[in-house]
Design an enzyme around this catalytic site. Structure first.
Site, PDB file in Angstrom:
ATOM      1  N   GLU A 139     -12.532  -2.142  12.168  1.00 52.09           N
ATOM      2  CA  GLU A 139     -12.561  -1.419  10.896  1.00 52.09           C
ATOM      3  C   GLU A 139     -13.706  -1.881   9.999  1.00 52.09           C
ATOM      4  OE1 GLU A 139      -8.869  -1.845   8.800  1.00 52.09           O
ATOM      5  OE2 GLU A 139      -9.585  -0.790   7.018  1.00 52.09           O
ATOM      6  N   ASP A 191      -8.394  -8.962   4.231  1.00 53.08           N
ATOM      7  CA  ASP A 191      -8.136  -7.872   5.167  1.00 53.08           C
ATOM      8  C   ASP A 191      -9.136  -7.809   6.304  1.00 53.08           C
ATOM      9  OD1 ASP A 191      -6.984  -5.721   6.307  1.00 53.08           O
ATOM     10  OD2 ASP A 191      -7.664  -4.261   4.837  1.00 53.08           O
ATOM     11  N   GLU A 227       0.824  -1.210   0.000  1.00 58.75           N
ATOM     12  CA  GLU A 227       0.000   0.000   0.000  1.00 58.75           C
ATOM     13  C   GLU A 227       0.860   1.262   0.000  1.00 58.75           C
ATOM     14  OE1 GLU A 227      -2.626  -0.651   3.390  1.00 58.75           O
ATOM     15  OE2 GLU A 227      -4.046  -1.681   2.080  1.00 58.75           O
TER      16      GLU A 227
HETATM   17  O1  GCW Z   1      -6.849  -2.846   6.439  1.00 63.26           O
HETATM   18  C1  GCW Z   1      -6.033  -2.031   5.783  1.00 63.26           C
HETATM   19  C2  GCW Z   1      -6.383  -0.733   6.394  1.00 63.26           C
HETATM   20  C3  GCW Z   1      -5.242   0.225   6.406  1.00 63.26           C
HETATM   21  C4  GCW Z   1      -4.058  -0.477   7.064  1.00 63.26           C
HETATM   22  C5  GCW Z   1      -3.701  -1.708   6.259  1.00 63.26           C
HETATM   23  C6  GCW Z   1      -2.581  -2.508   6.878  1.00 63.26           C
HETATM   24  C7  GCW Z   1      -2.318   0.435   8.446  1.00 63.26           C
HETATM   25  O2  GCW Z   1      -7.497  -0.189   5.725  1.00 63.26           O
HETATM   26  O3  GCW Z   1      -5.643   1.363   7.116  1.00 63.26           O
HETATM   27  O4  GCW Z   1      -2.945   0.372   7.202  1.00 63.26           O
HETATM   28  O5  GCW Z   1      -4.800  -2.542   6.162  1.00 63.26           O
HETATM   29  O6  GCW Z   1      -2.895  -3.434   7.608  1.00 63.26           O
HETATM   30  O7  GCW Z   1      -1.429  -2.229   6.638  1.00 63.26           O
END
Ligand code: GCW
Length: 733
Positions: free
Chosen positions: A424, A396, A322
């Site tokens: 989240e 995720d 990311e």
């Molecule tokens: O779940 C996603 C989240 C991001 C997060 C990423 C990760 C810290 O939306 O906010 O960043 O995973 O786990 O690296």
């Protein structure tokens, strides 16, 4: 019921509470009302309310406290026992150097207490953190003994004893032997240096960086107490989307100050390291892990950190994920990056936790496959002090995911689990969603890599492949909110994480009961319904957000509320349509051998099940298969009807939870009762919204009528699509 009604309450309450109380006192005295502030949730599960409930008359049966307080850990243990015993019984325990009367509590190690040494208890196999709690006769007196090889073990044992007392359990005939199954049991704070918390729904970061190191918020001590009470032994202070500045001298002083507060509670601090830090704060032209200058920079930096914090835990790294920098920027592998850092901290006994949450910028393959593809070839190439940190599922932290295929697939590398405690994808802090069952499902999942019984728990506890270093991480839900987690019930997720980190074999139901007793009440008329609500809550979220294996169908960016229509944008795998693949014929992501073939990343017996639409558990159906809308489910209903009914079921479970909670009015203190009631009302509205918006969207694709008796969504699809939440909390900054 309230500790505040006891006399001499000052000594057993955290300083922050005492301060708040002294302010409040003036107000409440004027108003002539009792001070009920202590039931704002600040005390977490450490309320030490008398187990009988309403009054403080119940005695825990301990007449004497025999515990030295010479070292900082011993002193912390002593303070906690005094505080707990006094609150539980209404009188301060009598301190003594040796046991001189029946009903004594003797705490310590053979090294710290000659009386304990003389007992000669077998402490083999308890390691540095385990303990024993035994009923014994000491000097002719019936005594409860808490003992361990180390002071920290005795601290953990003392918290265990306090748990028993809070639950009103008898101290007769105790013979408890406990040791943690995992070594590194850490929280991951996704906290930025400006106190913004990524995916945080409980206010600001608890780390008051600006005022550190001068001001040590008493909250840090209470944080350490709470963590120690459930065996969490470390914390990563800053976000994995890291800022290199945390490694500058100014911030390291602040980190050292926090470490000083946490140390007496057996907690180490760790930091997330930004891979490009040598360039950003070191002035180097590269961060290439094979560059000698870069290697030297990290070694020097590690030396600097350890000079300030001799027991510093090590680094956590999110690299090449990311948009974060990483070794691949230089054509190097994750192992090259991890090993460079591992070499820097190794002389000091530090570790590196290298995250496997990666998906490539370009790679067009199914995102669920990418971490496996990148990491499996590196198996066996990491240094001994590296743990590869793997999220519980391959996408995720969804409300439900099959276990990550990396578990069991890297036998030569210790893998640590990463769970998300913050919610989240499960309704932020307003929805009641107890994640114990989620954690339990994953830990109990059978990878079958070495035949039946090769559970994920056995992968991470090292027993399957013989690893010495083991660990587990939970992305914290803690913030500056008075109740720590944003909601009273979210405290249970922190609690459950810690308990399962200590022992992954515990049952999430038992944990829920334990937490409820300490947090709300021992009254069975409270415990049973509350545990019932908790145990149903995660499944309710799955139902109203998208059951049967749907995933990643939330609003874009902020992840608040439904967004199954999300499409377009910078990359396909940040959309919902990529994941649900609904079309006129059916719905679901074909990950079978005929599709993306993600199933083949699992061991053959598991892969065969997931590859076969008839054998795949229905809870993962649309995760692995693209299924026609009229496909009959096991109960005979067509898929479309079942999906719609699951949305409805989720909403009705929340409705039931509200009714149950309303029935507890008068059995739970009014302040917490009212807040939970208000949050459940929000949850019901939002569950309905998820349901309505999702049904409207999927109906626009399936073109099918709703099953008989099912209410149509009150608004057209466009209404739901037009809702915007530019200021939703926790979104990436
Ligand atoms: O779940 C996603 C989240 C991001 C997060 C990423 C990760 C810290 O939306 O906010 O960043 O995973 O786990 O690296």
């Amino acid at each position: 019921m309230l500790p505040l009604t006891h006399s001499a309450g000052e000594t057993r309450r955290p300083r922050a509470v005492r301060f708040a109380l002294s302010l409040l006192c003036g107000i409440t005295l004027l108003a002539g009302a009792p001070a009920l502030q202590a039931e704002d949730g600040y005390d977490l599960w450490l309320r030490y309310a008398a187990p009988g409930g309403a009054s403080a008359t119940a005695s825990p049966g301990i007449t004497q406290l025999v515990a030295v307080a010479d070292s900082p850990v011993q002193a912390a243990t002593h303070r906690e026992l005094q505080r707990g015993l006094e609150a539980l019984s209404g009188t301060a325990p009598v301190g003594a150097k040796t046991v001189t009367r029946a009903g004594a509590l003797l705490v310590g190690t053979p090294a710290s207490s000659p009386q304990i040494a003389r007992l000669g208890f077998d402490l083999d196999g308890l390691g540095d953190e385990g303990y024993r709690i035994r009923s014994a006769v000491v000097g002719g007196h019936a005594t409860t003994v808490v003992t361990a090889n180390t002071d920290v073990g005795a601290l953990y044992g003392s918290f265990h004893l306090l748990r028993l007392l809070q639950a009103g359990q008898s101290l007769d005939g105790l013979d408890i032997r406990e040791a943690p199954r995992l070594d590194v049991r850490v929280l991951n704070h996704w906290d930025n240096l400006d106190r913004y918390v990524e995916r945080g729904y409980a206010g600001q970061s608890i780390w008051d960086w600006h005022r550190l190191p001068g001001w040590l918020d008493p909250r840090y001590t209470d944080y350490a107490r709470a963590n120690a009470s459930i065996g969490i032994n470390g914390t990563v202070l800053n976000n994995v989307n890291a800022n290199a500045e945390v490694l500058t001298p100014m911030y390291l002083d602040k980190v050292a100050a926090i470490a000083g507060v946490l140390r007496p509670y057996g907690m180490k601090v760790y930091l997330s390291a930004r891979f490009s830090a040598p360039m950003e704060i070191g002035g180097l032209a590269t961060a290439d892990p094979l560059d000698a200058g870069v290697q030297r920079w990290w070694k020097t930096k590690a030396d600097e950190v350890y000079a300030l914090i001799p027991d510093f835990g090590g680094f956590l790294v999110k690299a090449n994920s990311e948009g974060q920098p990483g070794p691949q920027d230089y054509g190097r592998s994750h192992a090259d990056g991890a090993n460079m850092l591992a070499d820097a901290v190794a002389p000091h006994g530090g570790i590196v936790m290298w995250r496997a949450f990666v998906y490539s910028d370009e790679e067009p393959v199914d995102r669920a496959k990418q971490a496996y593809n990148e990491f499996v070839p590196l198996d066996g190439t990491f240094r001994d002090n590296v743990l590869v940190q793997v999220k519980n599922g391959a996408i995720d932290f969804q409300p439900r995911e099959p276990f990550h295929p990396l578990f069991g697939a890297m036998p030569k590398t210790p893998l640590m689990m990463e769970f998300q405690i913050t919610k989240e994808y499960l309704g932020f802090s307003t929805h009641l969603a107890y994640k114990g069952p989620l954690y339990e499902d994953v830990l109990d999942a059978d990878t079958q890599v070495q035949g039946p019984g090769s559970t994920v728990a056995r992968v991470i506890d090292g027993s399957l492949d013989g690893h010495a270093l083991t660990g587990i991480a939970g992305v914290a839900n803690i913030g500056s909110d008075r109740n720590w987690s944003g909601s009273h019930f979210d405290q249970a997720n922190w609690y459950a994480f810690g308990r399962l980190a200590w022992n992954p074999a515990l049952s999430s139901r038992d944990i829920a009961a334990e937490w409820t007793r300490m947090t709300f009440s021992n009254d069975p008329a409270v415990v049973e319904p509350v545990v019932g609500m908790m145990m149903a809550s995660r499944e309710a979220v799955v139902d109203y957000t998208g059951a049967l294996g749907l995933h990643h169908v939330m609003g874009r960016g902020h992840h608040y509320g439904p967004g199954p229509w999300v499409e377009g944008g910078p990359r396909a795998d940040w959309t919902s349509v990529y994941f649900h693949r609904a079309d006129a014929n059916g719905i679901g992501f074909d990950r079978t051998r005929r599709g993306s073939d993600a199933v083949s990343q699992y061991a053959p017996p598991v892969a065969e099940v997931f590859d076969d639409v008839a054998r795949t558990p229905e809870e993962f159906l649309l995760w692995f298969h693209h299924v026609p809308w009229d496909q009959p489910m096991r109960n005979g209903r067509p898929l479309w009807d079942e999906l719609v009914l699951r949305y409805d079921r989720g909403v009705s479970t929340v409705r039931d939870m509200r009714v149950t909670w309303a029935g507890l009015d008068g059995r739970i203190d009014p302040e917490r009762h009212a807040q939970v009631a208000a949050f459940l009302a929000i949850q019901q509205d939002e569950a309905q919204w998820w349901r309505d918006a999702s049904v409207a969207y999927f109906q626009s694709i399936s073109g099918r009528p709703l099953p008989a008796g099912v209410a149509p969504p009150p608004h057209p699809l466009e209404y739901y699509k037009a809702l915007e939440f530019p200021h939703a909390p926790g979104d990436t900054q």
